[in-house]
Design a protein around this motif. Structure first.
Motif, PDB file in Angstrom:
ATOM      1  N   LEU A   1      12.952   8.710   4.606  1.00  0.00           N
ATOM      2  CA  LEU A   1      12.733   9.825   5.523  1.00  0.00           C
ATOM      3  C   LEU A   1      11.357   9.767   6.199  1.00  0.00           C
ATOM      4  CD1 LEU A   1      14.255  12.711   3.380  1.00  0.00           C
ATOM      5  CD2 LEU A   1      15.172  11.860   5.547  1.00  0.00           C
ATOM      6  N   SER A   2      10.379   9.168   5.526  1.00  0.00           N
ATOM      7  CA  SER A   2       9.038   9.065   6.123  1.00  0.00           C
ATOM      8  C   SER A   2       9.049   8.170   7.354  1.00  0.00           C
ATOM      9  CB  SER A   2       8.029   8.540   5.098  1.00  0.00           C
ATOM     10  OG  SER A   2       8.251   7.161   4.804  1.00  0.00           O
ATOM     11  N   GLY A   3      10.130   7.409   7.548  1.00  0.00           N
ATOM     12  CA  GLY A   3      10.231   6.586   8.744  1.00  0.00           C
ATOM     13  C   GLY A   3      10.287   7.385  10.027  1.00  0.00           C
TER      14      GLY A   3
ATOM     15  N   VAL B   1      15.536   3.602  10.169  1.00  0.00           N
ATOM     16  CA  VAL B   1      16.152   4.927  10.149  1.00  0.00           C
ATOM     17  C   VAL B   1      16.080   5.655  11.498  1.00  0.00           C
ATOM     18  CG1 VAL B   1      14.115   6.235   9.373  1.00  0.00           C
ATOM     19  CG2 VAL B   1      16.416   6.997   8.722  1.00  0.00           C
ATOM     20  N   LYS B   2      15.052   5.402  12.300  1.00  0.00           N
ATOM     21  CA  LYS B   2      14.948   6.058  13.609  1.00  0.00           C
ATOM     22  C   LYS B   2      15.890   5.455  14.640  1.00  0.00           C
ATOM     23  CE  LYS B   2      10.554   5.438  14.345  1.00  0.00           C
ATOM     24  NZ  LYS B   2       9.232   5.479  15.002  1.00  0.00           N
ATOM     25  N   LEU B   3      16.501   4.300  14.296  1.00  0.00           N
ATOM     26  CA  LEU B   3      17.307   3.544  15.261  1.00  0.00           C
ATOM     27  C   LEU B   3      16.486   3.298  16.529  1.00  0.00           C
ATOM     28  CD1 LEU B   3      20.787   5.286  14.893  1.00  0.00           C
ATOM     29  CD2 LEU B   3      19.758   3.512  13.479  1.00  0.00           C
TER      30      LEU B   3
ATOM     31  N   PHE C   1       0.805  -1.220   0.000  1.00  0.00           N
ATOM     32  CA  PHE C   1       0.000   0.000   0.000  1.00  0.00           C
ATOM     33  C   PHE C   1       0.837   1.269   0.000  1.00  0.00           C
ATOM     34  CE2 PHE C   1      -3.237  -3.014   1.244  1.00  0.00           C
ATOM     35  CZ  PHE C   1      -4.410  -2.475   0.734  1.00  0.00           C
ATOM     36  N   PHE C   2       2.161   1.154   0.036  1.00  0.00           N
ATOM     37  CA  PHE C   2       2.999   2.345   0.145  1.00  0.00           C
ATOM     38  C   PHE C   2       2.947   3.156  -1.148  1.00  0.00           C
ATOM     39  CE2 PHE C   2       6.750   4.922   0.848  1.00  0.00           C
ATOM     40  CZ  PHE C   2       6.722   5.109   2.228  1.00  0.00           C
ATOM     41  N   PRO C   3       2.874   4.500  -1.072  1.00  0.00           N
ATOM     42  CA  PRO C   3       2.785   5.340  -2.279  1.00  0.00           C
ATOM     43  C   PRO C   3       4.014   5.155  -3.166  1.00  0.00           C
ATOM     44  CG  PRO C   3       2.275   6.609  -0.308  1.00  0.00           C
ATOM     45  CD  PRO C   3       2.834   5.310   0.168  1.00  0.00           C
ATOM     46  N   ARG C   4       3.828   4.663  -4.370  1.00  0.00           N
ATOM     47  CA  ARG C   4       4.945   4.335  -5.237  1.00  0.00           C
ATOM     48  C   ARG C   4       5.454   5.532  -6.026  1.00  0.00           C
ATOM     49  NH1 ARG C   4       4.177  -0.286  -8.950  1.00  0.00           N
ATOM     50  NH2 ARG C   4       6.452  -0.364  -8.811  1.00  0.00           N
ATOM     51  N   ASN C   5       4.789   6.684  -5.855  1.00  0.00           N
ATOM     52  CA  ASN C   5       5.302   7.903  -6.486  1.00  0.00           C
ATOM     53  C   ASN C   5       6.322   8.612  -5.607  1.00  0.00           C
ATOM     54  OD1 ASN C   5       3.285   8.545  -4.615  1.00  0.00           O
ATOM     55  ND2 ASN C   5       2.846  10.489  -5.604  1.00  0.00           N
ATOM     56  N   MET C   6       6.477   8.186  -4.366  1.00  0.00           N
ATOM     57  CA  MET C   6       7.490   8.759  -3.482  1.00  0.00           C
ATOM     58  C   MET C   6       8.868   8.285  -3.910  1.00  0.00           C
ATOM     59  SD  MET C   6       5.764   8.546   0.326  1.00  0.00           S
ATOM     60  CE  MET C   6       7.139   9.414   1.083  1.00  0.00           C
ATOM     61  N   THR C   7       9.862   9.151  -3.779  1.00  0.00           N
ATOM     62  CA  THR C   7      11.223   8.739  -4.107  1.00  0.00           C
ATOM     63  C   THR C   7      11.763   7.822  -3.014  1.00  0.00           C
ATOM     64  OG1 THR C   7      12.286  10.582  -2.957  1.00  0.00           O
ATOM     65  CG2 THR C   7      11.631  10.946  -5.268  1.00  0.00           C
ATOM     66  N   LEU C   8      12.841   7.138  -3.349  1.00  0.00           N
ATOM     67  CA  LEU C   8      13.488   6.283  -2.364  1.00  0.00           C
ATOM     68  C   LEU C   8      13.877   7.102  -1.136  1.00  0.00           C
ATOM     69  CD1 LEU C   8      16.193   3.598  -3.117  1.00  0.00           C
ATOM     70  CD2 LEU C   8      16.480   5.167  -1.217  1.00  0.00           C
TER      71      LEU C   8
ATOM     72  N   SER D   1       8.249   9.741  10.668  1.00  0.00           N
ATOM     73  CA  SER D   1       6.913  10.264  10.946  1.00  0.00           C
ATOM     74  C   SER D   1       5.887   9.200  11.297  1.00  0.00           C
ATOM     75  CB  SER D   1       6.401  11.041   9.729  1.00  0.00           C
ATOM     76  OG  SER D   1       6.108  10.158   8.665  1.00  0.00           O
ATOM     77  N   ASN D   2       6.187   7.920  10.972  1.00  0.00           N
ATOM     78  CA  ASN D   2       5.229   6.826  11.159  1.00  0.00           C
ATOM     79  C   ASN D   2       3.998   6.965  10.264  1.00  0.00           C
ATOM     80  OD1 ASN D   2       6.716   5.452  13.212  1.00  0.00           O
ATOM     81  ND2 ASN D   2       6.006   6.980  14.683  1.00  0.00           N
ATOM     82  N   HIS D   3       4.066   7.850   9.281  1.00  0.00           N
ATOM     83  CA  HIS D   3       3.019   7.992   8.272  1.00  0.00           C
ATOM     84  C   HIS D   3       3.669   7.837   6.897  1.00  0.00           C
ATOM     85  CE1 HIS D   3      -0.024   9.463  11.124  1.00  0.00           C
ATOM     86  NE2 HIS D   3       0.949  10.157  11.687  1.00  0.00           N
ATOM     87  N   PHE D   4       2.872   7.889   5.862  1.00  0.00           N
ATOM     88  CA  PHE D   4       3.401   7.798   4.500  1.00  0.00           C
ATOM     89  C   PHE D   4       3.760   9.188   3.966  1.00  0.00           C
ATOM     90  CE2 PHE D   4       0.752   3.705   3.577  1.00  0.00           C
ATOM     91  CZ  PHE D   4       1.551   3.009   4.479  1.00  0.00           C
ATOM     92  N   VAL D   5       4.285  10.035   4.827  1.00  0.00           N
ATOM     93  CA  VAL D   5       4.663  11.395   4.435  1.00  0.00           C
ATOM     94  C   VAL D   5       5.989  11.746   5.104  1.00  0.00           C
ATOM     95  CG1 VAL D   5       2.285  12.186   4.116  1.00  0.00           C
ATOM     96  CG2 VAL D   5       3.389  12.428   6.354  1.00  0.00           C
ATOM     97  N   VAL D   6       6.649  12.768   4.563  1.00  0.00           N
ATOM     98  CA  VAL D   6       7.891  13.274   5.157  1.00  0.00           C
ATOM     99  C   VAL D   6       7.552  14.476   6.034  1.00  0.00           C
ATOM    100  CG1 VAL D   6      10.175  14.239   4.693  1.00  0.00           C
ATOM    101  CG2 VAL D   6       9.219  12.493   3.166  1.00  0.00           C
ATOM    102  N   ARG D   7       7.987  14.432   7.275  1.00  0.00           N
ATOM    103  CA  ARG D   7       7.751  15.566   8.171  1.00  0.00           C
ATOM    104  C   ARG D   7       8.371  16.834   7.607  1.00  0.00           C
ATOM    105  NH1 ARG D   7      10.203  13.428  13.653  1.00  0.00           N
ATOM    106  NH2 ARG D   7      10.817  15.631  13.685  1.00  0.00           N
ATOM    107  N   ASN D   8       7.727  17.970   7.846  1.00  0.00           N
ATOM    108  CA  ASN D   8       8.250  19.241   7.319  1.00  0.00           C
ATOM    109  C   ASN D   8       9.222  19.923   8.267  1.00  0.00           C
ATOM    110  OD1 ASN D   8       6.554  20.195   9.313  1.00  0.00           O
ATOM    111  ND2 ASN D   8       5.053  21.092   7.881  1.00  0.00           N
ATOM    112  N   ASN D   9       9.544  19.287   9.395  1.00  0.00           N
ATOM    113  CA  ASN D   9      10.474  19.886  10.361  1.00  0.00           C
ATOM    114  C   ASN D   9      11.742  19.057  10.528  1.00  0.00           C
ATOM    115  OD1 ASN D   9       9.265  17.743  11.669  1.00  0.00           O
ATOM    116  ND2 ASN D   9       9.078  18.792  13.646  1.00  0.00           N
ATOM    117  N   LEU D  10      12.100  18.263   9.513  1.00  0.00           N
ATOM    118  CA  LEU D  10      13.325  17.470   9.601  1.00  0.00           C
ATOM    119  C   LEU D  10      14.548  18.385   9.555  1.00  0.00           C
ATOM    120  CD1 LEU D  10      12.567  14.399   7.300  1.00  0.00           C
ATOM    121  CD2 LEU D  10      12.226  14.629   9.761  1.00  0.00           C
TER     122      LEU D  10
END
Length: 399
Positions: free
Chosen positions: A283-285, A339-341, A271-278, A287-296
């Motif tokens: 990086l979405s790891g 990625v979050k270790l 179900f992961f969005p396949r339009n997202m880059t590798l 956030s625990n969502h299928f998005v990249v946080r805007n405060n990285l």
């Protein structure tokens, strides 16, 4: 069919991630025999007759989204059988199957071969199935061998491969509470799909710092157990289930649980969005969502960069997942889980469908990230012959 075709086929009956763990969501999807009849135009009488040949008669009355990965693969095999094709192509038909499932698939393919059906399959590793007569081996984007199977076996033997050992530095400070003693405790629970009980009086305790491998046949409840721990299964509230020292339903949220866990499953990849880059996927790891946080911060990017480099995927990090191979996408999403270790890593079939080299890369990454005594790991697999070196516990489920 390649694996994504299987996902596409079944996704037409599923509308959201983890739908199979919601009873009302399951009931809204068709049962297997209706699904097959609709897709192939075959009568239900013939479907039941042919299902006997595959020894999957008992799956016909299950809802389609309640199938395990291995069960779904066998249903797909039956669907292709009913097409009466003279040439059939399979992309790794054994991925996600237990030993018995692999035996049944090989038996079915042998039967097709006896009916003069031409079979083309892709296969991970250097051990073609017994019924195969000829091999085309691709190595470094060129043909490394083409000819009879015996010649291939003589020239290509299994070799040990090792990921370069690197130190993964923790750039991002983790302020979450790691003081738990028990990750999860199940006490005499029952796991069932529809009305079929697959585990009864089941008890298991995972303590902090333990590294578990979880094995068992398809449909024995492995993925369900992982979903109960990770918070994706609402049945967690029906049991007296302890997660991070607390009984579920005593005030914690699923996000309190997820923030301490790095997670991967085949269903997540489905179900992961396949339009997202590798790069975005890893990086979405955070956030625990299928998005990249805007405060990285720059440290978050450094954390992702070093894992991607250790996995050998740096040159592909700006490519969308849809342009990557199945193996590259899977390794990227394993990096997302690591990625979050996190203090806890849960990986449900991370090496399913991967060849020996890719499997070695994944297991090497896990060893690097989970080597500390206080890190907790649960690793679900059928491939017990090739697992991370850090594993120190084993639970085998029986149906």
């Amino acid at each position: 069919r390649r694996d994504f075709s299987l996902y596409h086929l079944f996704n037409s009956s599923a509308s959201f991630y983890q739908q199979r763990f919601f009873s009302s969501g399951v009931e809204e999807t068709p049962v297997v025999i209706d699904f097959i009849s609709q897709k192939t135009g075959t009568s239900k009488e013939k479907i039941r007759s042919e299902a006997n040949e595959f020894k999957i008669y008992d799956l016909l009355d299950k809802h389609i989204v309640s199938l395990s990965t291995g069960e779904g693969r066998r249903i797909l095999l039956l669907i292709l059988w009913l097409t009466n094709s003279k040439v059939i192509c399979f992309d790794d038909p054994y991925a996600g199957l237990d030993h018995e499932g692999k035996r049944l698939v090989s038996h079915a393919l042998s039967m097709l071969q006896m009916k003069n059906v031409t079979i083309l399959i892709t296969c991970a590793g250097n051990k073609p199935p017994d019924f195969i007569t000829h091999v085309l081996f691709i190595e470094n984007k060129t043909i490394g061998y083409a000819g009879e199977k015996m010649g291939f076996l003589l020239q290509h033997r299994e070799t040990d491969m090792h990921i370069q050992k690197v130190v993964v530095k923790k750039y991002v400070e983790d302020e979450s509470d790691h003081s738990f003693k028990v990750l999860a405790k199940f006490n005499n629970i029952a796991i069932k799909y529809d009305n079929k009980i697959v585990q009864e009086y089941f008890s298991w305790q995972i303590n902090k710092g333990e590294k578990w491998i979880l094995t068992g046949p398809n449909g024995s409840g492995k993925s369900t157990l992982m979903s109960l721990i990770y918070g994706d299964n609402p049945m967690a509230y029906a049991y007296k289930l302890v997660v991070f020292d607390k009984v579920r339903g005593t005030g914690e949220t699923i996000w309190d649980i997820k923030k301490l866990i790095g997670f991967f499953s085949s269903e997540l990849q489905q179900f992961f969005p396949r339009n997202m880059t590798l790069y975005e996927s890893v990086l979405s790891g955070f956030s625990n969502h299928f998005v990249v946080r805007n405060n990285l911060t720059g440290d978050h990017y450094k954390q992702a960069d070093q894992l991607i480099e250790a996995a050998g995927l740096t040159g592909m990090k700006n490519q969308p997942l849809m342009r990557l191979s199945f193996s590259q996408s899977r390794i990227a999403l394993v990096c997302r889980a690591l990625v979050k270790l996190s203090p806890v890593i849960i990986l449900d079939e991370p090496c399913q469908g991967l060849d020996n080299k890719a499997t070695t890369i994944v297991n090497g990454l896990i060893d690097i990230v989970c080597h500390e005594e206080w890190k907790t790991l649960v690793y679900v697999t059928h491939q017990i012959e090739n697992i991370p070196a850090v594993i120190n516990r084993h639970l085998e489920l029986k149906k």
